[in-house]
Write a protein that holds these residues in place. Structure first.
Motif, short mmCIF file in Angstrom:
data_model
loop_
_atom_site.label_atom_id
_atom_site.label_comp_id
_atom_site.label_asym_id
_atom_site.label_seq_id
_atom_site.Cartn_x
_atom_site.Cartn_y
_atom_site.Cartn_z
N GLN A 1 2.40 -4.28 -20.25
CA GLN A 1 1.00 -4.17 -19.89
C GLN A 1 0.88 -3.32 -18.64
O GLN A 1 1.85 -3.15 -17.89
N LEU A 2 -0.30 -2.78 -18.41
CA LEU A 2 -0.51 -1.87 -17.29
C LEU A 2 -0.56 -2.66 -15.98
O LEU A 2 -1.40 -3.55 -15.81
N GLU A 3 0.35 -2.32 -15.07
CA GLU A 3 0.38 -2.91 -13.72
C GLU A 3 0.46 -1.79 -12.71
O GLU A 3 0.95 -0.70 -13.00
N TRP A 4 0.01 -2.07 -11.48
CA TRP A 4 -0.01 -1.06 -10.44
C TRP A 4 0.10 -1.72 -9.08
O TRP A 4 -0.08 -2.94 -8.95
N THR A 5 0.38 -0.91 -8.05
CA THR A 5 0.46 -1.43 -6.69
C THR A 5 -0.43 -0.60 -5.77
O THR A 5 -0.69 0.58 -6.04
N GLU A 6 -0.89 -1.22 -4.69
CA GLU A 6 -1.64 -0.49 -3.68
C GLU A 6 -0.70 0.30 -2.80
O GLU A 6 0.49 -0.02 -2.69
N ALA A 7 -1.22 1.34 -2.18
CA ALA A 7 -0.42 2.17 -1.28
C ALA A 7 0.15 1.31 -0.16
O ALA A 7 -0.57 0.55 0.50
N GLY A 8 1.46 1.40 0.05
CA GLY A 8 2.13 0.67 1.12
C GLY A 8 2.42 -0.78 0.80
O GLY A 8 2.93 -1.50 1.66
N GLN A 9 2.10 -1.23 -0.41
CA GLN A 9 2.33 -2.63 -0.80
C GLN A 9 3.25 -2.68 -2.01
O GLN A 9 3.42 -1.68 -2.73
N ASP A 10 3.85 -3.85 -2.25
CA ASP A 10 4.74 -3.99 -3.40
C ASP A 10 4.31 -5.12 -4.33
O ASP A 10 5.03 -5.47 -5.27
N VAL A 11 3.14 -5.69 -4.08
CA VAL A 11 2.64 -6.76 -4.95
C VAL A 11 1.91 -6.12 -6.13
O VAL A 11 0.93 -5.38 -5.95
N PRO A 12 2.36 -6.36 -7.37
CA PRO A 12 1.71 -5.71 -8.52
C PRO A 12 0.41 -6.39 -8.92
O PRO A 12 0.28 -7.61 -8.83
N PHE A 13 -0.55 -5.59 -9.34
CA PHE A 13 -1.80 -6.06 -9.91
C PHE A 13 -1.88 -5.61 -11.37
O PHE A 13 -1.28 -4.61 -11.76
N ILE A 14 -2.64 -6.33 -12.18
CA ILE A 14 -2.84 -5.92 -13.55
C ILE A 14 -4.06 -4.99 -13.62
O ILE A 14 -4.79 -4.82 -12.64
N ALA A 15 -4.29 -4.39 -14.78
CA ALA A 15 -5.35 -3.39 -14.92
C ALA A 15 -6.73 -3.95 -14.62
O ALA A 15 -7.62 -3.21 -14.19
N SER A 16 -6.93 -5.23 -14.84
CA SER A 16 -8.25 -5.84 -14.60
C SER A 16 -8.66 -5.78 -13.14
O SER A 16 -9.84 -5.92 -12.82
#
Length: 365
Positions: A231-246
């Motif tokens: 599933q699509l996951e991403w992180t914010e700049a400078g962070q390593d905690v992944p978020f989902i597409a929602s």
């Protein structure tokens, strides 16, 4: 108009009796930006390219059924229109067909042919229900110049970014041969690019960061419970905690999809890229970045874009526009006469002229 540079790019389309389009003859270049008011027939025109794709995949009858039968395809139904006809030109090569409705609510080929140096037709046929040109067989070089290109056409629309949108769901990790029309397999496609086309992947990420400075990178991995899913996951700049597409805004998610389409590797590029209303939910700066991507892609590839955004139109040249209006009960498409408008360009932008109704493509009584 920016002329095509490849033999697999369509140069001219003639269409008769299709949905709201009684008759259309339009020249096509590498960059084609369609503007119009609501309800004029923009979606019918751009959707015709998808119909061709389905026809050449031998899916005509299933498509006719899905759309509601022959009367849904014919201009004001079979009582008004006896045949749906089309001619598609690729320089000196081409493909033409004519359909007629049958009593059992199917569409039958009244004529189908490839041609070279019109009117020299190559094995024309009639009286059947699915194309005979799906495979090359004995159709020679004309087939190679036309059919693979038309079968590769993709109409992308990223309107659905709701909670249930397929792009936000878990999907098969091996569904990565190409980016699907609604980007439902975006995570799998990006995962493939990251592993096998790293430079392209990095360009996509950097471009997304232009439109969404908070974006760091994608976090692409198989799901914990099933290694065949992703599933699509991403992180914010400078962070390593992944978020989902929602956790992405609708505009950011659409921009990600658009950047992936326009920056995908050459081997994945369709012969023509069609995008319906790409501006939805985008910030004006993101629209400017998007226009830059479109103009860059059109240096080598053919694009057909439909839009209702003044900001996006402002990024293009008058020669790029196709204007759709209603005359009587029919959709009419035309190129602009740039010479007539030349004096206006000294004081007004293209978007300003559109708003002033000097281009057409605006609601009229």
């Amino acid at each position: 108009m920016k002329s095509v540079i490849d033999s697999n790019q369509i140069t001219r389309l003639i269409l008769q009796g299709y949905k709201s389009i009684a008759e259309c003859k339009i020249e096509l270049g590498r960059l084609n930006v369609l503007i119009c008011a609501n309800g004029v027939g923009k979606s019918n025109f751009i959707g015709f390219f998808r119909l061709i794709n389905r026809i050449l995949g031998q899916q005509l009858q299933s498509t006719v059924g899905e759309l509601g039968g022959p009367d849904a395809l014919l201009y004001f139904g079979r009582k008004k229109t006896e045949e749906l006809k089309a001619e598609l030109y690729f320089g000196n090569n081409g493909y033409r067909f004519a359909f007629r409705p049958t009593q059992d609510n199917r569409m039958m080929f009244a004529h189908e042919a490839l041609w070279w140096n019109k009117p020299m037709e190559w094995h024309p046929g009639s009286g059947y229900f699915e194309t005979k040109y799906k495979e090359k067989n004995h159709h020679g070089q004309i087939w190679a110049y036309t059919v693979p290109a038309m079968r590769s056409w993709r109409l992308y629309h990223f309107h659905d970014t709701s909670r249930s949108a397929l792009v936000k769901q878990v999907h098969g990790i091996n569904d990565n041969e190409y980016l699907r029309d609604d980007a439902r397999n975006l995570a799998a496609f990006l995962y493939r690019l990251k592993n096998h086309h790293e430079q392209r992947y990095k360009r996509i990420v950097k471009t997304i960061q232009l439109g969404a400075p908070f974006f760091g990178d994608f976090h692409l991995r198989p799901t914990v419970d099933n290694k065949e899913k992703i599933q699509l996951e991403w992180t914010e700049a400078g962070q390593d905690v992944p978020f989902i597409a929602s956790a992405l805004s609708d505009g950011t998610l659409r921009f990600i999809c658009l950047a992936t389409v326009l920056l995908q590797p050459e081997e994945f590029m369709p012969a023509a890229i069609l995008i319906d209303e790409p501006e939805l939910g985008l910030h004006p700066f993101a629209i400017a970045v998007l226009a830059g991507l479109m103009k860059s892609a059109s240096q080598q590839h053919q694009l057909v874009i439909s839009t209702q955004s003044v900001e996006l139109v402002n990024e293009f040249d008058a020669e790029d526009l196709i204007v759709a209006d209603k005359q009587g009960q029919a959709s009419v498409l035309r190129r602009l006469d740039t010479e007539v408008l030349r004096e206006w360009f000294a004081e007004y932008s293209l978007g300003d002229l559109w708003k002033k109704n000097l281009l057409g493509g605006r609601p009229m009584r």
